[in-house]
Design an enzyme around this catalytic site. Structure first.
Site, PDB file in Angstrom:
ATOM      1  N   SER A  34    -109.393  -7.343  52.925  1.00 42.57           N
ATOM      2  CA  SER A  34    -108.706  -7.731  52.769  1.00 42.57           C
ATOM      3  C   SER A  34    -108.179  -9.290  52.276  1.00 42.57           C
ATOM      4  O   SER A  34    -107.664  -9.926  53.152  1.00 42.57           O
ATOM      5  CB  SER A  34    -107.130  -6.916  53.295  1.00 42.57           C
ATOM      6  OG  SER A  34    -107.145  -5.778  52.536  1.00 42.57           O
ATOM      7  N   HIS A  65    -109.262  -5.770  47.167  1.00 39.81           N
ATOM      8  CA  HIS A  65    -110.628  -5.285  47.303  1.00 39.81           C
ATOM      9  C   HIS A  65    -111.274  -5.450  46.018  1.00 39.81           C
ATOM     10  O   HIS A  65    -110.975  -4.481  45.503  1.00 39.81           O
ATOM     11  CB  HIS A  65    -110.568  -4.128  47.537  1.00 39.81           C
ATOM     12  CG  HIS A  65    -110.551  -4.251  49.527  1.00 39.81           C
ATOM     13  ND1 HIS A  65    -111.522  -4.231  50.228  1.00 39.81           N
ATOM     14  CD2 HIS A  65    -108.965  -4.178  50.168  1.00 39.81           C
ATOM     15  CE1 HIS A  65    -110.989  -4.005  50.792  1.00 39.81           C
ATOM     16  NE2 HIS A  65    -109.625  -4.551  51.218  1.00 39.81           N
ATOM     17  N   HIS A  87    -112.589   2.160  51.845  1.00 42.42           N
ATOM     18  CA  HIS A  87    -112.167   2.841  53.635  1.00 42.42           C
ATOM     19  C   HIS A  87    -111.766   4.670  53.604  1.00 42.42           C
ATOM     20  O   HIS A  87    -111.614   4.885  52.614  1.00 42.42           O
ATOM     21  CB  HIS A  87    -110.345   2.185  54.191  1.00 42.42           C
ATOM     22  CG  HIS A  87    -110.668   1.098  53.747  1.00 42.42           C
ATOM     23  ND1 HIS A  87    -110.103  -0.066  52.508  1.00 42.42           N
ATOM     24  CD2 HIS A  87    -110.238   0.344  53.973  1.00 42.42           C
ATOM     25  CE1 HIS A  87    -110.325  -1.086  52.164  1.00 42.42           C
ATOM     26  NE2 HIS A  87    -110.083  -1.418  53.767  1.00 42.42           N
ATOM     27  N   TYR A  89    -109.882   6.266  54.538  1.00 47.55           N
ATOM     28  CA  TYR A  89    -108.426   6.387  54.255  1.00 47.55           C
ATOM     29  C   TYR A  89    -108.036   6.562  52.744  1.00 47.55           C
ATOM     30  O   TYR A  89    -107.030   7.428  51.917  1.00 47.55           O
ATOM     31  CB  TYR A  89    -107.329   5.814  54.641  1.00 47.55           C
ATOM     32  CG  TYR A  89    -106.798   4.197  54.242  1.00 47.55           C
ATOM     33  CD1 TYR A  89    -106.538   4.339  52.796  1.00 47.55           C
ATOM     34  CD2 TYR A  89    -107.240   3.412  55.050  1.00 47.55           C
ATOM     35  CE1 TYR A  89    -106.594   2.829  51.820  1.00 47.55           C
ATOM     36  CE2 TYR A  89    -107.123   2.166  54.206  1.00 47.55           C
ATOM     37  CZ  TYR A  89    -107.021   1.913  53.542  1.00 47.55           C
ATOM     38  OH  TYR A  89    -107.062   0.589  52.751  1.00 47.55           O
ATOM     39  N   GLU A  90    -108.869   5.885  51.794  1.00 49.65           N
ATOM     40  CA  GLU A  90    -108.769   6.260  50.401  1.00 49.65           C
ATOM     41  C   GLU A  90    -109.514   7.859  50.226  1.00 49.65           C
ATOM     42  O   GLU A  90    -109.718   8.402  49.447  1.00 49.65           O
ATOM     43  CB  GLU A  90    -109.771   5.230  49.681  1.00 49.65           C
ATOM     44  CG  GLU A  90    -109.072   3.542  50.127  1.00 49.65           C
ATOM     45  CD  GLU A  90    -110.259   2.980  49.258  1.00 49.65           C
ATOM     46  OE1 GLU A  90    -110.140   3.083  47.770  1.00 49.65           O
ATOM     47  OE2 GLU A  90    -110.010   2.486  49.629  1.00 49.65           O
ATOM     48  N   ALA A 117    -109.010  -7.033  57.877  1.00 45.73           N
ATOM     49  CA  ALA A 117    -107.765  -8.172  58.283  1.00 45.73           C
ATOM     50  C   ALA A 117    -106.852  -7.384  59.141  1.00 45.73           C
ATOM     51  O   ALA A 117    -107.456  -5.827  58.834  1.00 45.73           O
ATOM     52  CB  ALA A 117    -106.887  -7.818  56.571  1.00 45.73           C
ATOM     53  N   MET A 215    -107.808  -0.699  59.371  1.00 47.38           N
ATOM     54  CA  MET A 215    -108.232   0.005  59.225  1.00 47.38           C
ATOM     55  C   MET A 215    -109.208   0.009  58.683  1.00 47.38           C
ATOM     56  O   MET A 215    -110.105   1.102  57.167  1.00 47.38           O
ATOM     57  CB  MET A 215    -107.555   1.359  58.313  1.00 47.38           C
ATOM     58  CG  MET A 215    -105.665   0.618  58.610  1.00 47.38           C
ATOM     59  SD  MET A 215    -104.691   0.960  57.084  1.00 47.38           S
ATOM     60  CE  MET A 215    -102.916   0.778  57.368  1.00 47.38           C
ATOM     61  N   SER A 216    -110.713  -0.470  59.100  1.00 47.14           N
ATOM     62  CA  SER A 216    -112.410  -0.458  58.574  1.00 47.14           C
ATOM     63  C   SER A 216    -113.245  -1.187  59.831  1.00 47.14           C
ATOM     64  O   SER A 216    -112.661  -0.491  61.174  1.00 47.14           O
ATOM     65  CB  SER A 216    -111.942  -1.416  57.524  1.00 47.14           C
ATOM     66  OG  SER A 216    -111.487  -2.488  57.895  1.00 47.14           O
ATOM     67  N   ASN A 239    -100.403 -10.121  60.478  1.00 45.90           N
ATOM     68  CA  ASN A 239     -99.136  -9.818  60.972  1.00 45.90           C
ATOM     69  C   ASN A 239     -99.545  -9.636  62.702  1.00 45.90           C
ATOM     70  O   ASN A 239    -100.845  -9.145  62.822  1.00 45.90           O
ATOM     71  CB  ASN A 239     -98.728  -8.676  59.717  1.00 45.90           C
ATOM     72  CG  ASN A 239     -99.462  -7.697  60.625  1.00 45.90           C
ATOM     73  OD1 ASN A 239    -100.859  -7.606  59.698  1.00 45.90           O
ATOM     74  ND2 ASN A 239     -99.497  -6.728  60.535  1.00 45.90           N
ATOM     75  N   HIS A 251     -98.374  -4.829  52.972  1.00 50.68           N
ATOM     76  CA  HIS A 251     -99.774  -5.298  52.317  1.00 50.68           C
ATOM     77  C   HIS A 251     -99.384  -6.796  51.433  1.00 50.68           C
ATOM     78  O   HIS A 251    -100.147  -7.578  51.641  1.00 50.68           O
ATOM     79  CB  HIS A 251    -100.118  -4.360  51.492  1.00 50.68           C
ATOM     80  CG  HIS A 251    -101.834  -4.524  50.801  1.00 50.68           C
ATOM     81  ND1 HIS A 251    -102.735  -4.719  52.649  1.00 50.68           N
ATOM     82  CD2 HIS A 251    -101.886  -4.713  49.925  1.00 50.68           C
ATOM     83  CE1 HIS A 251    -104.220  -5.011  51.439  1.00 50.68           C
ATOM     84  NE2 HIS A 251    -103.495  -4.904  50.721  1.00 50.68           N
TER      85      HIS A 251
HETATM   86  N1  HPA Z   1    -102.395  -1.881  61.514  1.00 49.21           N
HETATM   87  C1  HPA Z   1    -103.609  -1.941  60.479  1.00 49.21           C
HETATM   88  N2  HPA Z   1    -104.127  -2.796  59.803  1.00 49.21           N
HETATM   89  C2  HPA Z   1    -103.585  -3.452  59.673  1.00 49.21           C
HETATM   90  C3  HPA Z   1    -102.612  -4.092  60.018  1.00 49.21           C
HETATM   91  C4  HPA Z   1    -102.589  -3.768  60.806  1.00 49.21           C
HETATM   92  O1  HPA Z   1    -101.327  -4.167  61.610  1.00 49.21           O
HETATM   93  N3  HPA Z   1    -102.866  -5.393  59.142  1.00 49.21           N
HETATM   94  C5  HPA Z   1    -103.495  -5.470  58.165  1.00 49.21           C
HETATM   95  N4  HPA Z   1    -104.079  -4.410  58.329  1.00 49.21           N
END
Ligand code: HPA
Length: 284
Positions: A34, A65, A87, A89-90, A117, A215-216, A239, A251
């Site tokens: 990301s 992406h 991903h 989740y998609e 990310a 998430m990857s 973050n 996001h």
């Molecule tokens: N959690 C999960 N996936 C993420 C995060 C997060 O805080 N930041 C970027 N991808």
């Protein structure tokens, strides 16, 4: 992938299509997560193939992406980059999510560097930090290897003791030293998403020993280790994870922070690639 097609047939078919358009054999593969895809745009002798042109390659619907397979060189080293990833989740199946990673290996990459990310769990860290992943927790409840094993790709029970290759990690530390980019280290917890975590989940992850959450990545690492590929991975902490700071998560911020680290990431990745290429055997 069609119902009758095995995973190896899909990647063989994709590799044959790609080889028609690109002559050099990539030595290193990269997955650009990301907001991190711009690295590929700076490649020497860049050739881009949109995933849409590659039947069987899952396309990401996520902002940030781009969805291109990019070929080129970094200081003379041939590389292939995934500019964006699919991903779980998609709605993609676990074995589909790793198609691009497996394809890069089939094209000849012996080493793959994965970026993502992630949310930072370590309280002393800050958004924008970069973290070398030294190990992971696969908490997605899924594996790209579930189902019958494809023995042509790898063994039924792959070893994950050194999932993140020690020499590749050493090359990352050396790249950080030579570029002056600060590189933290830690364990990445891979969750299904697409929600960000609750603060209670983040507290749980901290107890489990994770420094970052995303998430990857974990499925790509599993699939690549299955194939005997040497893997390295890096998180851009975009973050602080939920509940670590008072901020709410979105996001847009993930993309924005990733963008601010583009130049450092570019220098770090370039030095990492050159370092790896210098230490590994030449392709036959
Ligand atoms: N959690 C999960 N996936 C993420 C995060 C997060 O805080 N930041 C970027 N991808």
């Amino acid at each position: 992938m069609t119902a009758r097609e095995s995973v190896s047939q899909t990647i063989d078919k994709l590799a044959n299509v790609v080889k028609n358009g690109v002559s050099a054999i990539p030595r290193v593969g990269l997955v650009l997560g990301s907001g991190l895809g711009s690295f590929a745009d700076g490649l020497e002798e860049l050739v881009k193939i949109p995933y849409q042109m590659l039947d069987g390659m899952p396309v990401s619907t996520v902002v940030g992406h781009a969805g291109n397979l990019c070929f080129g060189k970094v200081q003379g080293v041939s590389v292939v980059c995934m500019q964006g990833r699919a991903h779980l989740y998609e709605g993609h199946a676990p074995e589909a999510v790793v198609t691009g990673a497996r394809l890069m290996a089939r094209l000849g990459a012996t080493h793959v560097l994965i970026t993502n990310a992630a949310g930072g769990i370590e309280t002393s860290w800050a958004a924008g930090d970069l973290m070398l992943i030294t190990d992971h927790l696969n908490l997605t409840g899924a594996s790209p290897l579930s189902g019958p094993n494809d023995d042509t790709l790898g063994p039924r029970f792959p070893d994950m003791t050194r999932a993140y290759d020690l020499e590749v990690q050493a090359a990352a530390r050396q790249a950080a030293r030579s570029t002056g980019v600060v590189l933290r280290e830690g364990i990445y917890a891979g969750l299904l998403g697409p929600t960000y975590e609750t603060p209670a989940e983040v507290r749980m992850l901290r107890i489990l020993g994770a420094q970052a959450v995303g998430m990857s990545t974990v499925h790509e690492v599993i699939a690549l280790r299955h194939m005997g590929i040497k893997v390295g991975a890096l998180s851009c902490i975009t973050n602080m994870a939920a509940g670590i700071s008072n901020e709410l998560l979105h996001h847009g911020e993930v993309e924005e922070i990733a963008r601010t680290r583009r130049e450092d990431l570019k220098r770090l990745l370039s030095a990492w690639i050159v370092g790896i290429a210098g230490t590994k055997e030449e392709p036959a």
